[in-house]
Design an enzyme around this catalytic site. Sequence first.
Site, PDB file in Angstrom:
ATOM      1  CB  SER A  98      -7.756   4.063   2.682  1.00 22.96           C
ATOM      2  OG  SER A  98      -7.030   3.449   3.713  1.00 22.96           O
ATOM      3  CE  LYS A 103      -3.810   2.140   2.598  1.00 19.05           C
ATOM      4  NZ  LYS A 103      -4.700   2.031   3.772  1.00 19.05           N
ATOM      5  CB  SER A 124      -8.462   1.345   5.586  1.00 19.08           C
ATOM      6  OG  SER A 124      -9.138   2.578   5.687  1.00 19.08           O
TER       7      SER A 124
END
Lengths: 66, 466
Positions: free
Chosen positions: B152, B82, B176
């Site tokens: 996210s 990420k 997330s």
Amino acid sequence: MESISTGDLKAMTKIIGAPIEEGRLQIVTEILKQNMEAIQILAKLGLPKELEPTSYLMLLVGRSRQ
Amino acid sequence: MKLSDLRQLTLRQVAAEIRNGKTSPVEITRLLLEEIRRTDEKLKAYVTVCEQSAVKLAEAAAVQIKEGHDLGVLHGLPISVKDLFETKGVRTTCGSKLMRDYVPETDCTVVRKLKSMGAILLGKTNTHEFALGGITPPTRNPWSLKHIPGGSSGGSAAAIAACSALAATGSDTGGSIRIPASFCGVAGLKPTYGRVSRAGIFPESWSLDHAGPITRRVEDAAVLLSVMAGRDEPDPTSSDCPVPDFLESLNDETSGVRVGVPKNYFYERCNKEVDAAVRKSINVLEELGCRTVEFEFPRIQEIMAAYTTLDSCEASAYHERSIADRPGDFQPDVRLLLEQGLFIPATYYIQALRVRAAIFRDIMGLFKKFEVIVTPSEPIVAPEVGQQSVGFDGGEETVDNAIVRYLAPFNLTGLPALSIPCGMSSNGLPIGMQVIGKAFDETTVLRVGNAYEQATDWHTRFPEIA
């Protein structure tokens, strides 16, 4: 809880030095009002005095050692 | 090996195939790079692809393994990270204009640990700006490009679902990891708070942030967690709780495991198909020998108020300078969230911290009656791109609110929580089930999740991206 106005927010920006542009006061006030209503319950809690801000982390550390 | 073969294998099986000579780190890497080339223009899961370095490292890994310098399962396997996690020499944008040219000089601890076991950085996956949202624009859901992947950690989950990643990392502050895992039909684990070091990962909200794996299979999440977990001096909040072998008991029987099913909140304002799929999944767990125990989840209103307050205040505090200096460089939704958080009184923040302890104590008390709790991960399936609200019987709710409400309680309490696919909606979108355990009991969470996965076939279904 009393409603927050853009005037209130403008006064608060001066007190806390928050960098909110004049043109954004309305939109920020709206979202702040919604959130303050949602979190109002926190102002009405009757929590025992032994519950401290750091209690959660200490409880978690305690669990890690079990 | 073809991609259709690769996506059916666990990481341990891929590692075995490498050692059997049936494939190689280079072949695996090239397959994934080819899939990225084929799909990512539409999917937009990746911000940066480390094509040249990944192939070079794969070549080196192949030689090392052949010569007997074998670091284990992850040696030679590409990992997608990420874009909130610092990676040495590879830009880390946090999904933000403010960070678009930032190139870290060091890896975050998680990436350093993965690399120390021979994992190869394949690329950086898209994140909602500074992890402050559950949409992850412009990434799309591989099951339907008209729908969001969630966020996210949307880039990681989309890439795993699309098979343009083998395994990935994510972070979770209010869902997330689990939101995109649910919406994309993959496994996503938020470990216990402190189980995985956050050193070198940009914070959203320090006391709510957790780092964890996003993978196709529960076993793969266990493999990654085994490497990611552990005390880390640069992160003082990382726990010195001993890291068990998460794989040792993964395939143990679940007979006798007590599954707590909340009577309130978690099945309320829930899409009917989601509710039906999760209840059917609980029946599967019962067929596996689990016993269900209904209970009342405590202090729900206080939980969401405390979560909202902590998240808002901590995120705003972190970004206070940037909001002052470069407000226009934030995405509009993120800017608004950060600006309003500046005005929440400190006494609310203190009360949120205090009630958090009460909630944790109450919930840990309830865990005397069961080993895990099972809920839907999300009350909905993935919304459409641009959708602002969702409807339930009796009203409408914003998408932002709907997607966090079943998940945020376990960020507030720091309990380990796993989302795994448990169904498909009538419009072809994945449904997720959440398995939550006691603090530091990822072992049981993974065991129950794995048992469910092995008894069903949701994890064998893949979207076809034209």
